[in-house]
Design a protein around this motif. Structure first.
Motif, short mmCIF file in Angstrom:
data_model
loop_
_atom_site.label_atom_id
_atom_site.label_comp_id
_atom_site.label_asym_id
_atom_site.label_seq_id
_atom_site.Cartn_x
_atom_site.Cartn_y
_atom_site.Cartn_z
N LEU A 59 9.54 11.79 -13.19
CA LEU A 59 9.25 12.81 -12.19
C LEU A 59 8.05 12.43 -11.33
N ALA A 60 7.03 11.83 -11.93
CA ALA A 60 5.86 11.39 -11.18
C ALA A 60 6.23 10.31 -10.17
N ILE A 61 7.16 9.44 -10.52
CA ILE A 61 7.62 8.41 -9.59
C ILE A 61 8.28 9.04 -8.37
N PHE A 62 9.17 10.01 -8.61
CA PHE A 62 9.85 10.67 -7.49
C PHE A 62 8.86 11.45 -6.61
N VAL A 63 7.98 12.19 -7.22
CA VAL A 63 7.01 12.97 -6.45
C VAL A 63 6.10 12.04 -5.65
N GLY A 64 5.61 10.96 -6.29
CA GLY A 64 4.77 10.01 -5.59
C GLY A 64 5.48 9.35 -4.42
N VAL A 101 5.77 11.92 -1.57
CA VAL A 101 4.46 12.25 -1.00
C VAL A 101 3.97 11.12 -0.12
N VAL A 102 4.09 9.88 -0.59
CA VAL A 102 3.59 8.73 0.16
C VAL A 102 4.40 8.53 1.44
N TRP A 103 5.71 8.66 1.39
CA TRP A 103 6.51 8.39 2.56
C TRP A 103 6.49 9.52 3.58
N SER A 104 5.94 10.68 3.22
CA SER A 104 5.86 11.77 4.19
C SER A 104 4.50 11.83 4.88
N VAL A 105 3.62 10.89 4.61
CA VAL A 105 2.31 10.83 5.26
C VAL A 105 2.47 10.28 6.67
N THR A 106 1.85 10.95 7.63
CA THR A 106 1.93 10.47 9.01
C THR A 106 1.09 9.19 9.15
N LEU A 119 -2.79 9.36 9.31
CA LEU A 119 -3.56 9.63 8.09
C LEU A 119 -3.52 8.47 7.11
N HIS A 120 -2.75 7.46 7.40
CA HIS A 120 -2.55 6.38 6.42
C HIS A 120 -3.84 5.62 6.14
N THR A 121 -4.60 5.27 7.19
CA THR A 121 -5.81 4.48 7.00
C THR A 121 -6.87 5.23 6.20
N PRO A 122 -7.16 6.52 6.48
CA PRO A 122 -8.13 7.22 5.64
C PRO A 122 -7.67 7.35 4.19
N LEU A 123 -6.38 7.54 3.98
CA LEU A 123 -5.88 7.64 2.61
C LEU A 123 -6.00 6.32 1.87
N MET A 124 -5.82 5.20 2.58
CA MET A 124 -5.99 3.90 1.94
C MET A 124 -7.44 3.69 1.55
N ALA A 125 -8.37 4.19 2.36
CA ALA A 125 -9.78 4.06 2.02
C ALA A 125 -10.10 4.84 0.75
#
Length: 107
Positions: A16-21, A24-29, A32-38
């Motif tokens: 379930l954690a794999i599916f949720v992750g 969540v990751v693929w729905s990030v615009t 916002l990707h660069t701040p989240l990577m930081a």
């Protein structure tokens, strides 16, 4: 009624954690990707500190097999977190390069 085997229960949570992750990751615009990577790199650096502590830990004078397992797991965690940090910096540089203005070639 029989109880669920703990191994099956943990495996179900992992799946379930794999599916949720994934979702969540693929729905990030992209903005916002660069701040989240930081933030991810910062979390990985904390993981490295914990992994180094685990790798250097000793269980007293008689370590036994458990001490070597802890040291091995700490070394593996440090290696994997290092790869994660390095990859995060590469992705961040690539994302920032997308926002740079391209120079026009001189005629």
């Amino acid at each position: 009624m029989d109880a669920v085997d703990p191994t099956i229960f943990r495996l179900a949570i992992f799946v379930l954690a794999i599916f949720v992750g994934y979702y969540v990751v693929w729905s990030v615009t992209p903005a916002l990707h660069t701040p989240l990577m930081a933030v991810t790199n910062a979390i990985s650096s904390v993981i490295i500190v914990g992994a180094l502590i685990a790798a250097a830990a000793s269980l007293g004078s008689a370590e036994g097999v458990n001490g070597w397992i802890a040291k091995g797991a700490g070394a593996v965690a440090a290696a994997l977190a290092s790869v994660n940090i390095f990859g995060g910096f590469l992705v961040t540089q690539r994302m920032l390069a997308m926002y740079k203005k391209k120079e026009k070639p001189k005629a």
